[in-house]
Design a protein around this motif. Structure first.
Motif, mmCIF file in Angstrom:
data_model
loop_
_atom_site.group_PDB
_atom_site.id
_atom_site.type_symbol
_atom_site.label_atom_id
_atom_site.label_comp_id
_atom_site.label_asym_id
_atom_site.label_seq_id
_atom_site.Cartn_x
_atom_site.Cartn_y
_atom_site.Cartn_z
ATOM 1 N N ALA A 273 -6.239 -5.969 6.644
ATOM 2 C CA ALA A 273 -6.560 -6.946 5.605
ATOM 3 C C ALA A 273 -7.320 -6.293 4.463
ATOM 4 O O ALA A 273 -7.072 -6.575 3.277
ATOM 5 C CB ALA A 273 -7.377 -8.096 6.207
ATOM 6 N N ARG A 274 -8.246 -5.401 4.797
ATOM 7 C CA ARG A 274 -8.994 -4.702 3.751
ATOM 8 C C ARG A 274 -8.105 -3.743 2.965
ATOM 9 O O ARG A 274 -8.246 -3.612 1.734
ATOM 10 C CB ARG A 274 -10.178 -3.954 4.369
ATOM 11 N N LEU A 275 -7.198 -3.071 3.647
ATOM 12 C CA LEU A 275 -6.281 -2.178 2.943
ATOM 13 C C LEU A 275 -5.455 -2.944 1.918
ATOM 14 O O LEU A 275 -5.270 -2.493 0.781
ATOM 15 C CB LEU A 275 -5.363 -1.475 3.943
ATOM 16 N N ALA A 276 -4.945 -4.103 2.316
ATOM 17 C CA ALA A 276 -4.128 -4.901 1.403
ATOM 18 C C ALA A 276 -4.937 -5.370 0.196
ATOM 19 O O ALA A 276 -4.402 -5.503 -0.906
ATOM 20 C CB ALA A 276 -3.546 -6.104 2.141
ATOM 21 N N LYS A 277 -6.231 -5.592 0.397
ATOM 22 C CA LYS A 277 -7.085 -6.120 -0.667
ATOM 23 C C LYS A 277 -7.700 -5.031 -1.530
ATOM 24 O O LYS A 277 -7.819 -5.186 -2.754
ATOM 25 C CB LYS A 277 -8.200 -6.967 -0.042
ATOM 26 N N GLU A 278 -8.082 -3.902 -0.916
ATOM 27 C CA GLU A 278 -8.932 -2.926 -1.606
ATOM 28 C C GLU A 278 -8.225 -1.667 -2.074
ATOM 29 O O GLU A 278 -8.729 -0.980 -2.972
ATOM 30 C CB GLU A 278 -10.094 -2.530 -0.680
ATOM 31 N N VAL B 80 3.949 -4.814 11.495
ATOM 32 C CA VAL B 80 3.559 -3.413 11.344
ATOM 33 C C VAL B 80 3.045 -2.922 12.686
ATOM 34 O O VAL B 80 2.401 -3.670 13.435
ATOM 35 C CB VAL B 80 2.455 -3.258 10.281
ATOM 36 N N LEU B 81 3.325 -1.663 13.010
ATOM 37 C CA LEU B 81 2.785 -1.043 14.216
ATOM 38 C C LEU B 81 2.267 0.345 13.905
ATOM 39 O O LEU B 81 2.918 1.122 13.212
ATOM 40 C CB LEU B 81 3.843 -0.956 15.329
ATOM 41 N N THR B 82 1.088 0.643 14.439
ATOM 42 C CA THR B 82 0.557 2.013 14.453
ATOM 43 C C THR B 82 -0.052 2.264 15.828
ATOM 44 O O THR B 82 -0.653 1.368 16.423
ATOM 45 C CB THR B 82 -0.525 2.246 13.386
ATOM 46 N N GLY B 83 0.111 3.467 16.347
ATOM 47 C CA GLY B 83 -0.577 3.875 17.567
ATOM 48 C C GLY B 83 0.061 3.389 18.851
ATOM 49 O O GLY B 83 1.274 3.232 18.961
ATOM 50 N N LEU C 101 1.512 -5.100 17.874
ATOM 51 C CA LEU C 101 1.911 -5.393 16.503
ATOM 52 C C LEU C 101 0.806 -6.129 15.745
ATOM 53 O O LEU C 101 -0.055 -6.780 16.331
ATOM 54 C CB LEU C 101 3.168 -6.265 16.494
ATOM 55 N N VAL C 102 0.858 -6.026 14.424
ATOM 56 C CA VAL C 102 0.092 -6.908 13.552
ATOM 57 C C VAL C 102 1.058 -7.471 12.517
ATOM 58 O O VAL C 102 2.031 -6.816 12.149
ATOM 59 C CB VAL C 102 -1.083 -6.190 12.850
ATOM 60 N N PRO C 103 0.807 -8.687 12.047
ATOM 61 C CA PRO C 103 1.660 -9.217 10.979
ATOM 62 C C PRO C 103 1.541 -8.354 9.717
ATOM 63 O O PRO C 103 0.472 -7.803 9.438
ATOM 64 C CB PRO C 103 1.090 -10.617 10.736
ATOM 65 N N LEU C 104 2.636 -8.234 8.984
ATOM 66 C CA LEU C 104 2.569 -7.523 7.708
ATOM 67 C C LEU C 104 1.522 -8.198 6.835
ATOM 68 O O LEU C 104 1.588 -9.405 6.581
ATOM 69 C CB LEU C 104 3.935 -7.563 7.019
ATOM 70 N N PRO C 105 0.515 -7.449 6.356
ATOM 71 C CA PRO C 105 -0.554 -8.084 5.570
ATOM 72 C C PRO C 105 -0.034 -8.657 4.258
ATOM 73 O O PRO C 105 0.837 -8.067 3.602
ATOM 74 C CB PRO C 105 -1.531 -6.927 5.305
ATOM 75 N N ASN C 106 -0.578 -9.809 3.873
ATOM 76 C CA ASN C 106 -0.258 -10.371 2.566
ATOM 77 C C ASN C 106 -0.662 -9.391 1.479
ATOM 78 O O ASN C 106 -1.757 -8.836 1.505
ATOM 79 C CB ASN C 106 -1.002 -11.688 2.361
ATOM 80 N N GLY C 107 0.238 -9.165 0.533
ATOM 81 C CA GLY C 107 -0.057 -8.256 -0.565
ATOM 82 C C GLY C 107 0.566 -6.890 -0.421
ATOM 83 O O GLY C 107 0.526 -6.095 -1.366
ATOM 84 N N LEU C 108 1.135 -6.600 0.752
ATOM 85 C CA LEU C 108 1.807 -5.323 0.957
ATOM 86 C C LEU C 108 3.265 -5.567 1.317
ATOM 87 O O LEU C 108 3.572 -6.424 2.146
ATOM 88 C CB LEU C 108 1.151 -4.525 2.091
ATOM 89 N N SER C 109 4.162 -4.795 0.705
ATOM 90 C CA SER C 109 5.560 -4.807 1.111
ATOM 91 C C SER C 109 5.708 -3.930 2.348
ATOM 92 O O SER C 109 4.822 -3.130 2.666
ATOM 93 C CB SER C 109 6.436 -4.268 -0.015
#
Length: 328
Positions: free
Chosen positions: A284-289, A87-90, A112-120
């Motif tokens: 990580a928080r977005l994927a969880k919360e 995933v990329l932003t900014g 980049l960041v790895p695609l968070p676990n829990g999100l497609s």
């Protein structure tokens, strides 16, 4: 020669033009990771770039699109290998570096960041820059020491991308959410995301007093200008406002009164060059919360060929929630 579909902004003597065309991979900019883009999002800044209403784009030609999810095709970066979902932003993508409204992107792997676990990949772009910014706002409010026990939280521009995710995140965290919107017909939509009260944006959009009645302990503002000034003026003592947008304007016609008489804090949110540890923590928080049912309720989808016509719509407030651009 490898060519792929892309939206391209050009600038000539007659001004700026936007076209959907074939783009040569050899013309991609420098970077150590090449990504096959599968999804992007529609953001306010994308609307500014595509329409030329603001000098967001600072080099031409430019592929717009400030965020994407996709799969690594080639990599010289130690953190990524072919097949990794990212995933990329900014980082100036879609502004100074060729962006996301294309089937390929070449970028600096540190962005980049790895695609968070829990999100497609699609859900990651339903979150996108807007939702990621909303989470940074919530993190800033929490870091300031505020909790739902301190009072309500206001969200301005609540029907938009940042606002919709902010309402959902705050509600999930236990806040009593007051949603400010210029589209009162969206009241049921906002209540569905978790808003407890709906107020008309006109209550905040006109010049007001340096200090007003204390109404909320915290606020997430995506509007700026006079609206932000009124939000500050009505924030409770020792409260805080996270500012992340400028839909009404870049000016801030306020006074020192909220700051020195009530101890209100103005928290600036920079989502563009956020350091990697904080960036990963937010994702990580977005994927969880984030409630994925609420995310789905605020999300529309369009194909890559369609996104070019939506620039004016998002600037004029006609786009509700989040729009995912399906590319791959």
């Amino acid at each position: 020669m490898v060519r792929f579909k892309a939206w391209v902004i050009e600038k000539g003597e007659a001004g700026q033009t936007l076209s959907f065309t074939d783009f040569d991979a050899a013309d991609l900019m420098d970077g150590d990771v090449t990504v096959r883009v599968t999804h992007s999002g529609l953001n306010y800044k994308d609307g500014l770039a595509m329409t030329g209403r603001s000098p967001v784009v600072r080099r031409f030609p430019m592929i717009p699109g400030i965020d994407f999810s996709g799969v690594v095709e080639t990599s010289d970066h130690p953190d990524y290998t072919p097949g990794d979902a990212v995933v990329l932003t900014g980082w100036g993508v879609g502004e100074t570096h060729l962006g996301a409204y294309a089937e390929r992107a070449r970028v600096n792997g540190d962005w980049l960041v790895p695609l968070p676990n829990g999100l497609s990949p699609a859900q990651a772009m339903a979150v996108g820059t807007a939702g990621y910014t909303a989470m940074l706002c919530l993190m800033a409010i929490e870091a300031h020491g505020l909790t739902p026990a301190d009072g309500p939280a206001l969200v301005t521009g609540a029907s938009g991308g940042v606002g919709s995710v902010a309402v959902a995140l705050l509600a999930r965290a236990g806040w009593h959410v007051i949603a400010s919107t210029g589209r009162m017909e969206e009241a049921d939509y906002l209540r569905g995301l978790g808003a407890s009260e709906i107020i008309d944006r006109e209550d905040l959009a006109k010049p007001g007093k340096p200090l007003g009645k204390e109404r909320w302990a915290a606020a997430i503002d995506a509007v700026g200008s006079t609206t932000l000034a009124n939000v500050l003026a009505q924030t409770k003592s020792d409260g805080a406002v996270a500012a992340c947008g400028l839909a009404q304007g870049m000016d801030l016609p306020t006074s020192v009164a909220p700051f020195i008489l009530r101890g209100v804090s103005l928290l600036g949110i920079n989502s563009v060059t956020t350091p990697r540890p904080k960036r990963r923590a937010a994702w990580a928080r977005l994927a969880k919360e984030l409630d994925l049912a609420a995310l789905a309720a605020m999300t529309n989808r369009v194909g890559l060929a369609e996104v070019g016509r939506l620039g004016e719509d998002i600037l004029s407030g006609k786009v509700r929630g989040r729009t995912v651009v399906e590319i791959g």
